[in-house]
Design an enzyme around this catalytic site. Structure first.
Site, PDB file in Angstrom:
ATOM      1  N   SER A  20      56.762 -32.735 -33.448  1.00 16.36           N
ATOM      2  CA  SER A  20      55.454 -32.106 -33.634  1.00 16.36           C
ATOM      3  C   SER A  20      55.244 -31.588 -35.045  1.00 16.36           C
ATOM      4  CB  SER A  20      55.288 -30.945 -32.653  1.00 16.36           C
ATOM      5  OG  SER A  20      56.104 -29.844 -33.032  1.00 16.36           O
TER       6      SER A  20
ATOM      7  N   ASP B  16      65.433 -43.375 -39.894  1.00 15.56           N
ATOM      8  CA  ASP B  16      66.496 -43.110 -38.918  1.00 15.56           C
ATOM      9  C   ASP B  16      67.185 -41.808 -39.312  1.00 15.56           C
ATOM     10  OD1 ASP B  16      68.647 -43.030 -37.215  1.00 15.56           O
ATOM     11  OD2 ASP B  16      69.257 -45.121 -37.542  1.00 15.56           O
ATOM     12  N   GLY B  17      66.810 -40.727 -38.636  1.00 12.12           N
ATOM     13  CA  GLY B  17      67.345 -39.413 -38.984  1.00 12.12           C
ATOM     14  C   GLY B  17      68.839 -39.296 -38.826  1.00 12.12           C
TER      15      GLY B  17
ATOM     16  N   THR C  10      68.292 -41.212 -30.551  1.00  2.85           N
ATOM     17  CA  THR C  10      68.517 -42.643 -30.371  1.00  2.85           C
ATOM     18  C   THR C  10      67.636 -43.437 -31.327  1.00  2.85           C
ATOM     19  OG1 THR C  10      68.557 -44.409 -28.705  1.00  2.85           O
ATOM     20  CG2 THR C  10      66.774 -42.795 -28.533  1.00  2.85           C
TER      21      THR C  10
ATOM     22  N   HIS D  39      63.815 -22.845 -30.705  1.00  5.19           N
ATOM     23  CA  HIS D  39      63.439 -22.811 -32.115  1.00  5.19           C
ATOM     24  C   HIS D  39      63.886 -21.509 -32.759  1.00  5.19           C
ATOM     25  CE1 HIS D  39      59.999 -26.001 -31.763  1.00  5.19           C
ATOM     26  NE2 HIS D  39      61.174 -26.545 -31.983  1.00  5.19           N
TER      27      HIS D  39
ATOM     28  N   ILE E 254      58.600 -31.095 -27.331  1.00  4.65           N
ATOM     29  CA  ILE E 254      58.743 -30.005 -28.288  1.00  4.65           C
ATOM     30  C   ILE E 254      59.661 -28.990 -27.626  1.00  4.65           C
ATOM     31  CG2 ILE E 254      56.613 -28.910 -27.425  1.00  4.65           C
ATOM     32  CD1 ILE E 254      56.189 -27.707 -30.185  1.00  4.65           C
ATOM     33  N   SER E 255      60.672 -28.530 -28.333  1.00  5.65           N
ATOM     34  CA  SER E 255      61.648 -27.612 -27.744  1.00  5.65           C
ATOM     35  C   SER E 255      60.997 -26.310 -27.314  1.00  5.65           C
ATOM     36  CB  SER E 255      62.766 -27.310 -28.753  1.00  5.65           C
ATOM     37  OG  SER E 255      63.512 -28.459 -29.044  1.00  5.65           O
TER      38      SER E 255
ATOM     39  N   ASP F 291      61.348 -38.582 -38.716  1.00  7.47           N
ATOM     40  CA  ASP F 291      61.309 -39.112 -37.357  1.00  7.47           C
ATOM     41  C   ASP F 291      61.154 -40.623 -37.457  1.00  7.47           C
ATOM     42  OD1 ASP F 291      61.091 -39.125 -34.444  1.00  7.47           O
ATOM     43  OD2 ASP F 291      60.476 -37.027 -34.685  1.00  7.47           O
ATOM     44  N   HIS F 292      61.534 -41.333 -36.396  1.00 14.02           N
ATOM     45  CA  HIS F 292      61.598 -42.791 -36.530  1.00 14.02           C
ATOM     46  C   HIS F 292      60.362 -43.523 -36.042  1.00 14.02           C
ATOM     47  CE1 HIS F 292      64.167 -42.503 -32.607  1.00 14.02           C
ATOM     48  NE2 HIS F 292      62.919 -42.198 -32.387  1.00 14.02           N
TER      49      HIS F 292
END
Length: 251
Positions: free
Chosen positions: A113, A166-167, A241, A89, A83-84, A134-135
């Protein structure tokens, strides 16, 4: 050394110290709870607007991050991702705030998250829509549980869509988007995300190789469809990725 040169050096050092102080201050915005964390970010000038401050106050980071949630630093949340840091953010939301007005649409790529997706949903309001993508199934399940802990499950009824995919290819069926945020570094700018920006929209994305020089880039699309790109500052993110390189998961 003459007086004019001495005065110039003193001026240069004062400017350098001021800029360095602003950069390091972001990493000193720790709090004992969410309210104190957000207040520190505001006092240090990372959060600049009431829109962003209000959104970050309404979602408690402690419900989205198990380890040291109120430290102003990235934290691991499993599945090989983080989480950044709160200040990142805040930076992203400030860059996107004019594109997260009530009724607008947003896409959060690498939603992890789920907290930034929630921030964005709180800003676009009940008439807006935010897609978090999210993947990994496990990450989407985890983010839904985080929303439940934070008392935000009602947002899933009509404001938030959390989906597996796949974002890098975006989520075309809910676009175009006024705001797109990407939470991991793409080696190159994904054209699909640029294509899904609405006229007048903005994309904020870290770009660069894994472990190499990365920058946070701002991509704007004019009302006429012209695309401009601006590098903002250097960053260090996990790579954007495919799921099999990031984590092995039974489907």
């Amino acid at each position: 050394m003459n007086q004019s040169k001495t005065a110039f050096l003193r001026f240069f050092r004062s400017i350098s110290d001021s800029l360095l102080g602003r950069r390091t201050m972001a990493w000193r915005s720790h709090g004992r709870d969410n309210a104190e964390l957000v207040q520190k970010l505001y006092e240090h000038g990372i959060i600049k607007s009431q829109q962003v401050k209000s959104a970050m106050e309404q979602a408690d980071r402690g419900n989205y991050c198990k380890n040291a949630p109120y430290m102003d630093s990235p934290q691991g949340i499993g599945y090989g991702i983080t989480i950044s840091a709160p200040h990142m953010h805040a930076h992203a939301l400030e860059l996107l705030k004019d594109h997260l007005k009530p009724g607008m649409r947003a896409l959060d790529v690498g939603s992890g998250s789920g907290i930034l997706t929630v921030y964005m949903a709180l800003m676009v309001g009940t008439n807006g829509k935010v897609v978090g993508i999210d993947h990994m199934n496990g990450l989407i399940d985890m983010s839904k549980k985080n929303l439940e802990k934070d008392g935000k499950l009602d947002l899933l009824e009509n404001q938030i869509i959390l989906t597996v995919g796949d974002g890098r290819q975006g989520f075309e069926q809910e676009g175009p988007y006024n705001a797109i945020h990407v939470g991991a570094a793409a080696p190159t700018l994904p054209q699909a995300l640029v294509d899904q920006l609405a006229p007048g929209g903005r994309l904020v994305i870290p770009v660069g190789p894994d472990g190499g020089d990365q920058s946070l880039d701002q991509i704007d699309k004019s009302l006429e469809g012209e695309v401009t790109r601006k590098k903002l500052f250097g960053v260090r993110y996990v790579p954007l990725t495919d799921k099999h390189r990031q984590w092995r998961e039974d489907l």
